[in-house]
Design a protein around this motif. Structure first.
Motif, mmCIF file in Angstrom:
data_model
loop_
_atom_site.group_PDB
_atom_site.id
_atom_site.type_symbol
_atom_site.label_atom_id
_atom_site.label_comp_id
_atom_site.label_asym_id
_atom_site.label_seq_id
_atom_site.Cartn_x
_atom_site.Cartn_y
_atom_site.Cartn_z
ATOM 1 N N VAL A 114 0.836 -1.198 -0.030
ATOM 2 C CA VAL A 114 -0.064 0.150 0.035
ATOM 3 C C VAL A 114 0.892 1.217 0.037
ATOM 4 O O VAL A 114 1.960 1.295 0.606
ATOM 5 C CB VAL A 114 -0.877 0.240 1.241
ATOM 6 N N ARG A 115 0.452 2.227 -0.601
ATOM 7 C CA ARG A 115 1.055 3.467 -0.558
ATOM 8 C C ARG A 115 0.340 4.839 -0.643
ATOM 9 O O ARG A 115 -0.998 4.797 -1.061
ATOM 10 C CB ARG A 115 1.884 3.705 -1.946
ATOM 11 N N TRP A 116 0.937 5.763 -0.015
ATOM 12 C CA TRP A 116 0.013 7.146 -0.077
ATOM 13 C C TRP A 116 0.818 7.826 -1.053
ATOM 14 O O TRP A 116 2.074 8.381 -0.898
ATOM 15 C CB TRP A 116 0.100 7.740 1.439
ATOM 16 N N LEU A 117 -0.017 8.065 -2.173
ATOM 17 C CA LEU A 117 0.500 9.075 -3.232
ATOM 18 C C LEU A 117 0.193 10.381 -3.030
ATOM 19 O O LEU A 117 -1.219 10.667 -3.328
ATOM 20 C CB LEU A 117 0.011 8.367 -4.596
ATOM 21 N N ALA A 118 1.270 11.308 -3.431
ATOM 22 C CA ALA A 118 0.767 12.680 -3.647
ATOM 23 C C ALA A 118 0.309 12.604 -5.061
ATOM 24 O O ALA A 118 0.675 11.847 -6.004
ATOM 25 C CB ALA A 118 2.096 13.566 -3.424
ATOM 26 N N PRO A 119 -0.538 13.789 -5.141
ATOM 27 C CA PRO A 119 -1.184 13.830 -6.569
ATOM 28 C C PRO A 119 -0.129 13.916 -7.977
ATOM 29 O O PRO A 119 -0.400 13.028 -8.685
ATOM 30 C CB PRO A 119 -1.888 15.239 -6.666
ATOM 31 N N ARG A 120 1.043 14.432 -7.638
ATOM 32 C CA ARG A 120 2.082 14.434 -8.537
ATOM 33 C C ARG A 120 2.781 12.986 -8.646
ATOM 34 O O ARG A 120 3.410 12.788 -9.655
ATOM 35 C CB ARG A 120 3.222 15.547 -8.593
ATOM 36 N N GLU A 121 2.494 12.379 -7.663
ATOM 37 C CA GLU A 121 3.140 10.714 -7.864
ATOM 38 C C GLU A 121 2.087 9.706 -8.617
ATOM 39 O O GLU A 121 2.639 8.552 -8.671
ATOM 40 C CB GLU A 121 3.568 10.319 -6.482
ATOM 41 N N LEU A 122 0.928 10.066 -8.869
ATOM 42 C CA LEU A 122 -0.075 9.285 -9.392
ATOM 43 C C LEU A 122 0.503 8.426 -10.269
ATOM 44 O O LEU A 122 0.244 7.310 -10.675
ATOM 45 C CB LEU A 122 -1.374 10.033 -9.664
ATOM 46 N N GLY A 123 1.261 8.923 -11.278
ATOM 47 C CA GLY A 123 1.673 8.259 -12.528
ATOM 48 C C GLY A 123 2.688 7.212 -12.249
ATOM 49 O O GLY A 123 3.435 6.721 -12.905
ATOM 50 N N SER A 124 3.339 7.220 -10.905
ATOM 51 C CA SER A 124 4.433 6.512 -10.887
ATOM 52 C C SER A 124 3.951 5.045 -10.183
ATOM 53 O O SER A 124 5.104 4.247 -10.364
ATOM 54 C CB SER A 124 5.044 7.046 -9.439
ATOM 55 N N VAL A 125 2.917 4.453 -10.527
ATOM 56 C CA VAL A 125 2.379 3.218 -10.137
ATOM 57 C C VAL A 125 1.338 2.921 -11.453
ATOM 58 O O VAL A 125 1.020 3.635 -11.909
ATOM 59 C CB VAL A 125 1.838 2.900 -8.852
ATOM 60 N N PRO A 126 1.575 1.463 -11.852
ATOM 61 C CA PRO A 126 0.605 1.108 -12.933
ATOM 62 C C PRO A 126 -0.744 0.866 -12.536
ATOM 63 O O PRO A 126 -0.809 -0.271 -11.726
ATOM 64 C CB PRO A 126 1.464 0.038 -13.788
ATOM 65 N N TRP A 127 -1.814 1.510 -12.610
ATOM 66 C CA TRP A 127 -3.140 1.518 -12.035
ATOM 67 C C TRP A 127 -3.702 0.420 -13.193
ATOM 68 O O TRP A 127 -3.320 0.530 -14.142
ATOM 69 C CB TRP A 127 -3.435 2.860 -12.291
#
Ligand code: DCM
Length: 145
Positions: A114-127
């Motif tokens: 699990v991760r808490w993503l800042a809005p600018r980090e959203l693209g850092s994981v494959p959704w």
């Protein structure tokens, strides 16, 4: 109708609920560990609404089962037509805003991270594909939550 089913839409699609949870300006994301076809994909955690179950109750149940947290549903992230988000031919994704009343989310049987993503980090994981748009919509509004 009082006895309209809660787990399917008016056009007969299964309702899958997913949580948009904010903390300190970050959005909660979880990486699926099963089934194999979805493993490694990140999602807004949730699951299927069972027959007779209220969608918000289903989300409370799923988050307790999957991540060990007690949540409270406080709103919704509406899709393009003001409601649900597309999932597949037979299901829709209903994204509900929630806050954690108790516990820290921890990966369990359904997730391995699990991760808490800042809005600018959203693209850092494959959704998972269905989660891309609702996660982005949630992140856009997170400052106002
Ligand atoms: N699903 C999804 N995004 C979510 C939650 C679920 O795409 N945030 C999909 C994955 C499964 C289906 O919905 O195909 C049912 O979810 P589950 O297996 O968690 O019950």
């Amino acid at each position: 109708m009082d006895d309209a089913p809660t787990h399917v839409t008016a056009d007969g699609r299964r309702v899958v609920v997913a949580a948009a949870i904010e903390s300190r300006g970050r959005l909660l994301a979880a990486r699926r560990s099963r089934p194999e076809s979805l493993a490694g994909g990140w999602e807004l955690p949730g699951g299927k609404v069972e027959p007779g179950e209220d969608p918000a109750r289903a989300l409370v149940r799923e988050l307790l089962e999957e991540l060990g947290v007690d949540i409270e549903v406080v709103g919704a992230v509406h899709g393009p037509d003001g409601g649900d988000w597309p999932l597949d031919d037979r299901s829709v994704l209903r994204v509900l805003r929630a806050r954690i009343d108790r516990g820290d989310p921890e990966a369990g049987v359904a997730h391995d991270e699990v991760r808490w993503l800042a809005p600018r980090e959203l693209g850092s994981v494959p959704w998972l594909e269905p989660d891309v748009a609702p996660a982005a919509a949630a992140a856009l509004r997170i400052d106002t939550w």
